[in-house]
Structures are given as C-alpha cells and as structure tokens.
Design an enzyme around this catalytic site. Structure first.
Site, short mmCIF file in Angstrom:
data_model
loop_
_atom_site.label_atom_id
_atom_site.label_comp_id
_atom_site.label_asym_id
_atom_site.label_seq_id
_atom_site.Cartn_x
_atom_site.Cartn_y
_atom_site.Cartn_z
N GLU A 142 -55.51 -13.99 13.59
CA GLU A 142 -55.93 -13.51 14.92
C GLU A 142 -56.01 -11.97 14.95
O GLU A 142 -55.27 -11.31 15.68
CB GLU A 142 -54.98 -14.02 16.00
CG GLU A 142 -55.04 -15.51 16.20
CD GLU A 142 -54.30 -15.99 17.44
OE1 GLU A 142 -53.46 -15.25 17.97
OE2 GLU A 142 -54.58 -17.11 17.88
N GLU A 298 -56.03 -23.69 15.76
CA GLU A 298 -54.74 -23.77 16.45
C GLU A 298 -54.96 -24.24 17.88
O GLU A 298 -55.88 -23.78 18.56
CB GLU A 298 -54.09 -22.38 16.59
CG GLU A 298 -53.50 -21.81 15.35
CD GLU A 298 -52.86 -20.44 15.66
OE1 GLU A 298 -52.42 -20.22 16.80
OE2 GLU A 298 -52.85 -19.60 14.76
C1 GLA Z 1 -51.27 -17.54 18.18
C2 GLA Z 1 -50.83 -17.25 16.76
C3 GLA Z 1 -49.79 -18.21 16.26
C4 GLA Z 1 -48.78 -18.52 17.33
C5 GLA Z 1 -49.49 -19.04 18.55
C6 GLA Z 1 -48.54 -19.46 19.66
O1 GLA Z 1 -52.34 -18.37 18.26
O2 GLA Z 1 -51.91 -17.23 15.85
O3 GLA Z 1 -49.17 -17.63 15.14
O4 GLA Z 1 -48.07 -17.37 17.64
O5 GLA Z 1 -50.32 -18.03 19.05
O6 GLA Z 1 -49.20 -19.97 20.77
#
Ligand code: GLA
Length: 635
Positions: A142, A298
């Site tokens: 991210e 995710e």
């Molecule tokens: C983001 C991050 C993950 C985690 C999630 C939690 O998407 O990429 O590592 O911290 O948030 O919601």
C-alpha cells in the site's frame, strides 16, 4: 480462483506453521502473501540475510499445495537501518520527522532507503525466483497509505530534477506556473521547494506538479523493486496492492507498470451504502486494465480495528461483498490476515483464523466461501454501455483551496456512479482522453482540468453519436491549472451549445432551485454557472431564468450540461433523460435498489446487499433473495 490472505509467520513460533498449513487446507486456501513486514527478520543487519526460516516455510507451504505471493518486505525498515541512516525518515509539510515505531517510515526518494531496499529485493529475488511455491511477487505494501507525500530534502532534490525534465528551463516553468503573481518568479530550479507549510495558499500550479511528482516518484520506487526482481531472474507476475480511489497515487499510470492490478478494500459494515462504495472501487480496479482480471488482495474477514467503532459484518455480508468482487472481475479473494496477531496495533483486527479458532462464525464463513469459490472459474464481465470519467490529475487540481466553492471530486463522481448502480446499469471508468467509442453514454462530472486530448475525445464521442453528461466546473483550466486565453469553456462550447462565463458558490441557506424536467424542482447546490446559451436548449431554468440544464445536439450525438451541482433527485432527473436518449438499459429491470445486479461473462449475478429479504421478479422468474443471498442466473 485464488483464496487466502496475508500470512505473517514471523509473528509465530515454527511449531504453529504446521497447524497453519493444515487449517489453510481445511479453509480451501491456495495463496498466501508472505513476509510483507518481515524485513527485520529477513535481514538482521546490513549485508546479513537470514533466509533459512523462509526456505523452510515456503517448502512447507508448497508441500501443502499452497502457493505464495512473496513480499519484497520493504514496507517497514528495521531498527538498524534507521539507526545507521536516520535521514531515510519521511518529513511532513510542517517539517516534523516521522519516526520509527509503526511502519512506512521511509522517504521514497531517499538514496539510502532505495539502495538498501534494492539489496533486500535482489537477495529475495535470487533466492526464490525458481521456488515452486512462488506464484507472484508482492512489492512493498500500500504505497503512500500512511505517508501521502514526503517533504524531506531528498524529495525537494528529486522534485527539482523532475521539474527540470518536464520544463527544460526555468523560463518555461515560470510561464507554466504563472509566477508573475505574488512575486513567485524563480531564478533557477534550485529556488523551487516542495509546498511546505506557508503563510497562505501555495501556487496551485506548483501544488499540482507536486502531486504529479509525488505519484511519479513513488511509482519510480515501485519500478526499481520490480526491475530488481526481474534482474534477479524472477519470471512470476509482479504486483503491488492498490487502494481503490486513493487520492495520492494516479493508478491510471500505475496500472501500466504492474502485471496484475490488486486492490485492498475495507468498506464500513455500518454504512448502508458500503456495498456501492465497494462496487465503485471494484469497477475502477477492473477498468484500470480492461479485460483482465484483478485480485482482491485484502479485505477484512470481519471487523477492522482502526475505526473509532468497528462493527461486525452481518452474517453473509463478507461472502456477499466477496461475490460482488468476483462478479466484477476479481480472480481471487484474499484477506488481511490469516491468523490473528497476539500483539501489536492490529491485535483486534479480525482474521480468517481468529483466536477463538475454528468455532468462530468468521472461520465458518471463510471455510464456506473458500469451498464455494473452489468450484468457480474467474472471468471478466463485459464493460457495459456507460463510462464515467475519473481522472486523478483533475482530482488533484480540484483539491486546491481557493475555488468559487469547494468541490469534492470523488464524492461528485461517486454520486453519479451511485445513481447508475442503484438503477442496475453496468459502468466502466475511463481516464480523460481515452477512446470512448463503443460507449453509448459518458458522464464526466466536474472535469475542471481538461486537456486538449480530453476535450478532443469528448467532442469526437458526441460528434459520432454518443450522449455526454457534464456538470458545472467543466473545461475550466489547462494542464497547468491556468485559464486558457479568453477564459473558460473554450474547448467544449460547440459541443455543449454554450459556455460558462462565471461561477458562484451556493450554500443550503441560499435555497436555490430550478424548475427541472417535467416541472419537478431541481436542487442547485455547491456551485452554479452563469451559463451563456448559444444554440443549446435550456431544459431547466432557475426562477430568475438562468439555464441550469442545457441540451445540445452536436454531430449525431447529444450533450446534456448541468450548469450547477445537484442532489440525488436532480441526478436522477438528468439520468432519466440521458439513459433514454442513449438507449442504455439496466442489467435487470425492476429490481430493488439494494439488490446488486452484474452482467458477468456467463449470465447475471444478483446479490441482495441488505439485511432484509427482497423479492425479485424477472421476465422468466419470481423468487425471494434472503439477506445477502447471491444468485447466479446463467444466460
Ligand atoms: C492495510 C494493510 C494491512 C493491514 C490492513 C488492516 O490494508 O495493507 O497490512 O494493516 O490495512 O486493515
């Protein structure tokens, strides 16, 4: 179809790993993202790697039939790195250095960070390029999610180089940025600084280029890692996780550099419109690389921990949102994270395998969905007849503070998407300037920054028979956020049948409305244009007679220009007219707005996105959908 999640085995003793693999198999998991935050474990000190544990883990996963999306682990620099090279740390616009103790504490343009990240990535690439478990590579994590822009001296230097490449000489920059205003003239590139805290508004042309630079410089960092993996012999697909309509990175540019688009989505279960926001993100991710599947990298198995109050997903809701992604072109459903952490900031974040283990509702729903998806092949849905323009450069230009009224570009685009979604119309997103042929209807909300290419594509689209909807604050500035000679609306006046001559803010207490189509009131909110009619026809006017909805036939097509912003009911009035003109039809007619309908490669998927049972009547059948029920109608 992939199914799985982030797997952080470095948080657990090795004895737990066998249990993990056994339970992953039980849950139908076939892909896990490994090592995203494991830098400290992989490299105890500069030049020293400890990969033995990762060898054992990958072998174990492979033996269990579970593929790996192997992370490059560069998302959280270890303590030794910060101790030795403290100036890798990022800096905020007010000069605060963001220290270690959480994650993402690096300046993307820091030479030491880049050098050390390259060493780690190269070591991982060399060791695992041929490992049979590794199905894809997960670069960093991210990008920019916590540090949307870095204002360090490294960034200042890189910004100057970026500007010199773009403008060639300082005179061209002075001209492009209009630095005659407020004595902002620069004598050389070395005078230019990032838009750090200042007494009042920074030059918006500078800020726009700064945002372009920020996205480009982080993309350049991604490319560095990707190229290091390739140079080390990796042949698997390489990706990095996007975050839907994330403001800081121009994902149209990024999508061209990844082998597959992957996306992290965390809609709020408490928001009754969350499924529409999720659909927006899914359609945007699909549109970034038309015709190719994307990966939901995710999502939360249940609640997150980072909102002030974190609601559970209702029974069935997680599966319904996952099916939504699959219907909209995802070829994998993954979660953060596999096993719930014992410690740290995310210990209350739900996981596929919670501390309560296999007796939890979350686990049962995961296993059930994993089993259902195992039977499924991925396929991209058709793109539909309607395109909505979503353009990051325009978004950046609109985030400046000194406008006739604040315009929330993302909210405005979403408002139009929302209305189309609620009427079950299939939508794709396009970038300004894209080839629009083949669409029947194009909606371009608040396209303030309109380049010559952007204008040419809209003109071509209408000229050759398309229906175009535009709103107030369209075709206002060029790519440097300057008015064109002669003012606004210079490029689209012929298409729209008129042009804006001024813009004024509207507040609720101004109580403005117009008499809209079929005599209905049409709310005039946020901003209204003083719109000069040429040969367009006013379909709606305010009480004072100002045109607020203008129709014009141009070439063999039609434009509908809303010379203001409006509310949901106003958007519906315009869409009734626009879809009828364009001959756009819903995926399925007559559905309740809380039932989501997607034309897929094989038929139609219907999802009841509400907590109530809902009846559905199609030409062929009548049935009831229970809360969050998914029904695939095969064509
Ligand atoms: C983001 C991050 C993950 C985690 C999630 C939690 O998407 O990429 O590592 O911290 O948030 O919601």
């Amino acid at each position: 179809m992939y199914f799985g999640g982030d797997y952080n085995p470095e948080q657990w003793p090795e004895e737990v790993w066998d249990d993990d693999v056994r339970l992953m198999r039980e849950a139908h998991v076939n892909l896990v993202s490994v090592g995203i935050f494991a830098w400290a474990r992989l490299q105890p000190d500069e030049g020293e790697f400890d990969l033995g544990w990762l060898d054992r883990l990958l072998d174990k996963l492979h033996a269990g039939g579970i593929a790996v999306d192997l992370a490059t682990a560069t998302a959280s620099p270890p303590a030794w790195l910060v101790r030795r090279y403290p100036d890798v740390l990022p800096v905020t616009e007010t000069g605060t250095v963001l220290g270690p103790g959480s994650r993402q504490h690096y300046a993307p343009t820091s030479p030491d960070y880049r050098r050390l990240a390259a060493e780690l990535v190269t070591a991982l690439g060399r060791r695992y390029a041929d490992h049979p478990a590794v199905a894809m590579w997960h670069v960093n994590n991210e990008y920019a999610c916590h540090v949307r822009a870095d204002f360090s001296e490294h960034a200042a230097r890189a910004f100057r180089t970026w500007l010199a490449d773009r403008y060639g000489d300082i005179d061209a920059l002075n001209e492009a940025w209009g630095t005659a205003v407020w004595s902002l003239h620069y004598d050389g590139f070395d005078d230019v600084r990032p838009p750090r805290a200042s007494p009042t508004t920074q030059n918006p042309s500078l800020v726009l280029d700064w945002r372009r630079f920020t996205s480009d410089s982080v993309l350049e960092l991604y490319r560095m890692e990707r190229d290091a993996l390739r140079a080390a012999g990796a042949t698997q697909p390489i990706t990095t996780n996007f975050m839907g309509a994330f403001p800081a990175m121009n994902y149209w540019d990024w999508a061209a550099e990844v082998d597959l688009v992957s996306h992290d989505g965390y809609p709020d279960p408490r928001d009754p419109e969350a499924f529409r926001h999720a659909a927006f993100a899914a359609d945007l991710m699909r549109s970034l690389r038309p015709g190719r599947p994307w990966l939901l990298m995710e999502q939360a198995p249940n609640a997150v921990q980072w909102r002030p109050s974190n609601a559970a997903k209702a029974p069935g809701q997680m599966a319904a949102w996952s099916e939504q992604a699959v219907a909209r072109g995802a070829d994998g459903i993954l979660y953060f994270q596999w096993r719930q952490s014992r410690s740290g900031a995310e210990k209350f974040h739900s996981a596929m395998l919670p501390h309560s283990g296999t007796r939890s509702r979350t686990w049962k729903e995961i296993v059930e969905l994993g089993g259902a998806l195992e039977q499924r092949d991925a396929a991209c849905p058709p793109r539909g007849d309607v395109a909505v323009v979503f353009d990051w450069e325009n978004w950046w230009a609109l985030t400046q503070v000194d406008l006739p009224a604040d315009v929330d570009y993302q909210a405005e685009v979403f408002a139009w998407y929302r209305a189309l979604h609620a009427r079950h119309v299939q939508v794709s997103f396009v970038r300004a300037g894209d080839d629009l042929s083949g669409y029947r209807l194009v909606i371009a909300p608040a396209l303030y920054l309109l380049t010559e290419d952007g204008a040419a594509s809209l003109e071509q689209f209408v000229g050759s028979g398309g229906t175009l909807v535009t709103t107030a604050f369209t075709d206002v500035v060029d790519e440097n956020d300057r008015f064109r000679p002669g003012g606004y609306g210079r490029q689209l006046a012929d298409v729209l049948g008129g042009e804006p001559v001024d813009f004024f803010g509207v507040l609720p207490e101004d109580g403005r409305s117009a008499r809209g189509l079929d005599g209905e009131p049409l709310a005039v909110i946020t901003m209204v244009e003083d719109f000069e009619l040429h040969d367009g026809e006013a379909l709606a006017r305010t009480g004072e007679g100002e045109p607020v909805l203008v129709r014009h036939h141009y070439g063999s097509g039609t434009s509908l220009h809303l010379a203001c912003f409006t509310d949901r009911s106003g958007i519906d009035q315009v869409l009734d007219r626009a879809t009828a003109t364009a001959g756009v039809r819903p995926v399925v007619g007559g559905l309740d707005p809380t039932v989501e309908a997607v034309t897929t490669a094989r038929g139609v998927t219907l999802i009841n996105q509400s907590r109530r049972p809902t009846s559905v009547t199609t030409p062929d059948a009548a049935f009831e959908l229970s809360p969050y029920e998914v029904r695939h109608l095969i064509a």
